[in-house]
Scaffold this motif. Structure first.
Motif, short mmCIF file in Angstrom:
data_model
loop_
_atom_site.label_atom_id
_atom_site.label_comp_id
_atom_site.label_asym_id
_atom_site.label_seq_id
_atom_site.Cartn_x
_atom_site.Cartn_y
_atom_site.Cartn_z
N UNK A 162 -9.34 -18.53 9.79
CA UNK A 162 -9.34 -19.53 9.66
C UNK A 162 -9.60 -20.86 8.84
N UNK A 163 -8.60 -21.13 8.64
CA UNK A 163 -8.15 -22.60 7.54
C UNK A 163 -8.42 -23.96 8.21
N UNK A 195 -12.71 -19.25 4.43
CA UNK A 195 -13.88 -17.71 3.16
C UNK A 195 -13.28 -16.68 3.66
N UNK A 196 -13.12 -15.92 2.89
CA UNK A 196 -12.23 -14.90 2.33
C UNK A 196 -13.38 -13.32 2.79
N UNK A 230 -0.49 -10.77 8.91
CA UNK A 230 0.19 -10.62 10.35
C UNK A 230 -1.04 -10.72 11.56
N UNK A 231 -2.42 -10.19 11.28
CA UNK A 231 -3.66 -10.45 11.83
C UNK A 231 -4.87 -10.65 11.57
N UNK A 268 -14.19 -9.84 8.85
CA UNK A 268 -14.25 -11.52 9.39
C UNK A 268 -14.33 -11.15 10.68
N UNK A 269 -15.20 -11.48 11.56
CA UNK A 269 -15.54 -10.62 12.85
C UNK A 269 -14.88 -11.76 13.61
N UNK A 270 -13.74 -12.50 13.29
CA UNK A 270 -12.79 -13.38 14.77
C UNK A 270 -11.91 -12.98 14.85
N UNK A 271 -11.60 -13.27 16.68
CA UNK A 271 -11.09 -12.56 17.05
C UNK A 271 -9.44 -12.92 17.26
#
Length: 446
Positions: free
Chosen positions: A368-369, A377-378, A412-413, A418-421
């Protein structure tokens, strides 16, 4: 009858007649009085009923008038865009603010879906000091972190972008299968490539294996017995699994391009071979004696020993002028890269030369940016505040560290850490890198 008798009878009759008339007159007068007394009462009742009726009609007319007046007022306010929000009796189904918010959310969702299904190609030039002429303008397609994501049926959308590019070699830095264990999206990607024999890949931290948890039953080569299915399937399609340094010959001049796992840099190949030799001898005795633990572990130790031998051979063959590219999944720290650049001139043919270029992924561009800022966050506690608000130069792109250049692709994904779908304001990307010996910003540490 005498006249006197007739007169007496006549007088009697007259008296009776007079009495009857008097009685009739009295009765008529009483009746008249009763009738006259009823007429005012009826008139009063009639007047009262009429008053009530008139009052009711006036009340009804007033209510109708009031209702019509209120409706007219509401209509006027509605048509003039005034008073709708404050009218508590009549409200629209949705407010204007809610409508605007819903439109913004729907627009954001549409943009997000479109962005997550389209691939951005980041084109970069990487300067390598002393680059051989045969490798000038040599192109590398850096791919990472598919994590079993699908870009259309059989990866058609992704392949449409990849197959439209011109590149010399594809280097994949892991997490193409991911924690789901579903290898089909990655294998479909490999099968759909126009060129399959110039693809080199490593496993990431979220990928199964690369070694199996237990020995495969049946017969086969050592690799077939110990490696995970998805790696064997990728090899069968035509890709090369980089478990040890691989040399690629470029052009007719015999220029060598080396591709190595970063984990083998800074490692003494001679000591590694010696360690696995001793372990093999010990396990061989148990293997021949039928000891279960040694029987199960011996093939895996044998595989590691052979990889160490390949590392030792590469250390002896790699020249100082050869171009060396190392593949890592998680971007190595500055201190780790510094160790790989130590001078090992006193122990020749024991260590690999430091890498000119290190390729890595894992961060997925921050997933997420924030517009105007970048990744918030990374998954790397050594950057920023335990990964929060990191240096954007380290999230993706290239940075010069000593004699090496670290390049991180946005992937690519999403990252399994990072628990974001989905990705937000962060389009999936691959990196098309062009090697050059000319001066570039990275040569100056920019």
């Amino acid at each position: 009858m005498s006249a006197e008798e007739r007169k007496t009878a006549s007088d009697k009759n007259n008296t009776i007649t007079e009495q009857v008339r008097t009685s009739a007159d009295k009765e008529a007068g009483a009746t008249k009085e009763r009738v006259s007394s009823k007429v005012p009462a009826q008139k009063n009742a009639k007047k009262s009923a009429e008053k009530k009726k008139n009052a009711k009609e006036k009340s009804t007319a007033k209510r109708v008038g009031d209702f019509a007046g209120k409706n007219i007022q509401r209509f006027n306010r509605f048509t003039s865009s005034e008073g709708v929000a404050t009218d508590k009796e009549i409200r629209p189904l949705i407010s204007f603010r809610f409508f605007i918010c819903a439109c913004l959310v729907l627009t954001l969702l549409m943009v997000m879906v479109l962005q997550n299904q389209s691939t951005y190609v980041r084109m970069e030039a990487v300067g390598v000091a002393g680059l051989p002429d045969a490798l000038e303008n040599y192109t590398i397609l850096h791919v990472s972190d598919l994590n079993a994501a699908e870009f259309g049926a059989d990866q058609t959308a992704l392949l449409r972008t990849i197959n439209s590019l011109s590149y010399d070699i594809m280097l994949i830095t892991g997490d193409m299968v991911g924690t789901s264990g579903d290898a089909e999206p990655f294998l479909a990607f490999l099968r759909g490539l126009k060129r399959k024999n110039n693809v080199y890949f490593i496993a990431g931290d979220a990928d199964p294996g690369p070694l199996r948890a237990s020995l495969r039953e049946g017969e086969g080569t050592l690799e077939e017995l110990v490696l995970e299915d998805w790696i064997l399937d990728a090899i069968e399609i035509g890709a090369t699994y980089v478990d040890s340094p691989k040399a690629v010959t470029i052009g007719s001049t015999g220029t060598k391009l080396w591709i190595s796992p970063f984990s083998q840099l800074g490692v003494s190949a001679k000591q590694t071979v010696s360690i696995f030799e001793d372990q093999l001898e010990t396990e061989l005795i148990g293997y021949l004696s039928g000891i279960g633990a040694d029987y199960a572990s011996y093939p895996f130790t044998d595989y590691r020993y052979r990889v160490a031998q390949k590392l030792l051979n590469a250390a002896g063959q790699m020249g100082a002028d050869d171009v060396h590219i190392a593949l890592a999944h998680v971007p190595p720290t500055d201190s780790m890269i510094s160790i790989t650049q130590d001078n090992h001139s006193d122990t020749p043919n024991e260590y690999l030369h430091s890498a000119d270029l290190i390729l890595a992924g894992h961060y997925c561009g921050g997933v997420w940016k924030m517009p105007g800022y970048g990744a918030m966050y990374i998954p790397d506690a050594l950057h920023g505040m335990n990964g929060w608000f990191p240096d954007q130069a380290r999230v993706s792109g290239q940075v010069s560290l000593g004699s090496s250049i670290l390049h991180v692709t946005g992937g690519l994904s999403t990252s399994s850490d990072v628990k974001l779908p989905f990705r937000l304001f962060n389009q999936p990307e691959v990196s098309l890198i062009t090697l050059t010996g000319l001066l570039t910003d990275n040569m100056f540490g920019n």
